[in-house]
Design an enzyme around this catalytic site. Structure first.
Site, short mmCIF file in Angstrom:
data_model
loop_
_atom_site.label_atom_id
_atom_site.label_comp_id
_atom_site.label_asym_id
_atom_site.label_seq_id
_atom_site.Cartn_x
_atom_site.Cartn_y
_atom_site.Cartn_z
N LYS A 89 0.82 -1.21 0.00
CA LYS A 89 0.00 0.00 0.00
C LYS A 89 0.85 1.26 0.00
CE LYS A 89 -3.76 -2.05 2.78
NZ LYS A 89 -4.86 -2.15 1.81
N GLY A 222 -13.84 -5.37 5.57
CA GLY A 222 -14.71 -5.95 6.60
C GLY A 222 -15.08 -7.40 6.36
#
Lengths: 317, 198
Positions: A89, A222
């Site tokens: 990232k 999630g």
């Protein structure tokens, strides 16, 4: 090259290669890993790629502070340890971090809202890189803006680090609904639609013709159980990212896969089950079997209980 | 050519990878693609494609539910075409790292042999297929290091075999399913049709 099918996206060699790797990851699970041991477990469980980072979103959320690109030494160790693609990232807008990740040989860069944004106006110009990028989106306009900037893969943002799938569902439903709506518009109406979505007209027109994004559309944010993975695939995701769902025990405590055999076994059981569930997302018999094999699930945090200012998904513009 | 009313049923291993791109390519050349996620779904197929993707992930699925043996049996008696990860699965031997394979194609294959994603490339090269140079999309591609005496090399990239055929088995280290040119899929469907007529 003659273009035989005008519905197919006309793209540069570079973008075709970037999208090509995203195509290879379809039907698979990309797992967040924080060390070499977790990366090996992920590969052994059947992950199609790993995301190398120092803290998974659940830890960033619990510990606070500025979240940045992972240390180059960690990324290099993980690249050495596994044969599958390695992602990492960069902060939103932080093209220097992205330049470093490309230099390290990372296979895919995630310009991610999970890290602390470095630019509150501009995302990275992803066309300037050879390495492909994935970016998060909550709606069609956001997805198309990222694609215009050069993203080769879109993922739903969901709400990372919660283990609560509700926002991933919301974002996937939103994107799918907005794409469907475009397909019934007339040519004349597409100009106003482009304005509404704040996205380039050419990309809006392309979605209107094909009913889908011109790059693969994955799901993240999630996903914590085999059933969550199946749900997202059934809603239209083409692959699954699992962040905190595999290696986290409590909100800020990872499972100890190095020293505790039981916790190691639990991480492996979760990873394998989510991989199987992603492939067999439409087979309730297999889903029931693999759900039974999982020995635990991260505690999680209901996304509805998070204050607006603490949401990660609102980062990105 | 097969009857229009009964298209050839060609399976695409769909546990992971770009199986949808192969299905689309098969449909474009007149075959009926069938997704294969379980060993029992191999029954009644005229041929099979092993797509691109991650060979390690595909192996995890093959190692369950006797899928590996069923697939090996199927591939021994039917036309099969592997691209990239699929070519790795078909090989006699795999290196970098060593891993299990079906041993259907008499070849030694090295994984990720050209480097990482930044080294992926699109190449135009001549092939044994009529119709001029062929576009070849290489993504983190493997390299065919050795081929057995009966393996016919249909195309090369800088000397390395990239498209090969051995009887009714075909393998490519590139991704014809990601190009618009359908000559490679057509060539495979012709093999399937020839075997189905026997």
């Amino acid at each position: 090259m003659p273009e035989t099918n005008e519905k197919k996206i006309v793209t540069s060699t570079s973008l075709r290669l970037k999208i090509g790797l995203a195509e290879m990851l379809k039907g698979g699970v990309i797992m967040d890993v924080m060390n070499v041991e977790q990366a090996r477990i992920a590969e052994e469980a059947g992950a199609v790629a790993v995301m190398a980072l120092e803290r998974v979103p659940a830890m960033i959320r619990a510990e606070g502070g500025v979240a940045r690109m992972a240390k180059p030494s960690l990324i290099k160790q993980i690249i050495q340890a596994v044969s599958i693609p390695v992602m990492a990232k960069a902060r939103i807008g932080h093209f220097a971090e992205a330049q470093i990740l490309q230099e390290l040989g990372v296979d895919f860069i995630d310009e991610s809202e999970v890290l602390t944004p470095a630019d509150e106006t501009h995302h990275i110009d992803k066309h300037a890189f050879t390495t492909p990028f994935v970016c998060g989106a909550r709606n069609l306009g956001e997805a198309l803006r990222r694609i215009a900037e050069g993203a080769a893969m879109i993922r739903t943002k969901g709400e990372a680090g919660t283990g609560d799938v509700v926002h991933a569902v919301q974002h996937m439903r939103q994107i799918v609904k907005e794409m469907k709506a475009l397909t019934v518009l007339s040519e004349q109406e597409l100009y106003a639609a482009a304005k509404e979505h704040q996205a380039p007209y050419e990309l809006v027109r392309m979605v209107a013709q094909t009913g889908k994004l011109p790059v693969p559309n994955f799901s993240a944010g999630g996903i914590a159980t085999p059933a969550d993975a199946s749900l997202m695939m059934q809603l239209g995701a083409e692959a699954i990212f699992v962040g905190s769902g595999i290696f986290m025990k409590e909100r800020a405590t990872p499972l100890d896969v190095e020293n505790n055999p039981e916790e190691r076994a639990e991480a492996i059981s979760r990873a394998k089950a989510i991989v199987t569930a992603t492939t067999h997302y439409n087979d309730p018999k297999i889903l029931a079997e693999v759900s039974e094999q999982v020995t635990g699930t991260m505690k999680g945090l209901a996304a509805a209980a998070i204050e607006e200012s603490q949401l990660l998904q609102t980062r990105g513009w | 050519m097969p009857e229009k009313s009964t298209p050839l049923r060609i399976g695409v291993l769909a546990v992971q990878g770009d199986y949808a791109a192969h299905a689309e390519a098969l449909a474009e050349v007149g075959a009926l693609p069938i997704a294969v996620r379980k060993p029992e779904e191999l029954q009644g197929l005229d041929g099979l494609i092993l797509p691109g993707g991650e060979s390690t992930t595909m192996l995890k699925f093959l190692e369950k539910r006797h899928f590996f043996t069923a697939l090996k049996d199927y591939c021994s008696g039917h036309p099969v075409f592997g691209t990239c990860a699929g070519a790795i699965l078909l090989a006699r031997e795999v290196r970098n790292p060593a891993q299990r394979s079906l041993g259907i194609l008499d070849a030694v294959v090295e994984r990720n042999a050209y480097g990482r994603q930044i080294d992926s490339s699109i190449v135009m090269a001549d092939s044994a297929l009529p119709g001029g140079p062929l576009e070849m999309v290489f993504i983190r591609a493997p390299r065919i290091l050795e081929t057995g005496p009966e393996v016919e090399v249909l195309a090369r990239r800088e000397g390395d075999p990239v498209l090969v055929r051995h009887g009714s088995t075909m393998a490519a280290t590139f991704h014809p399913e990601l190009s618009h040119d359908r000559r490679v899929h057509k060539a495979f469907v012709e093999i399937v049709a020839a075997v189905a007529r026997r």
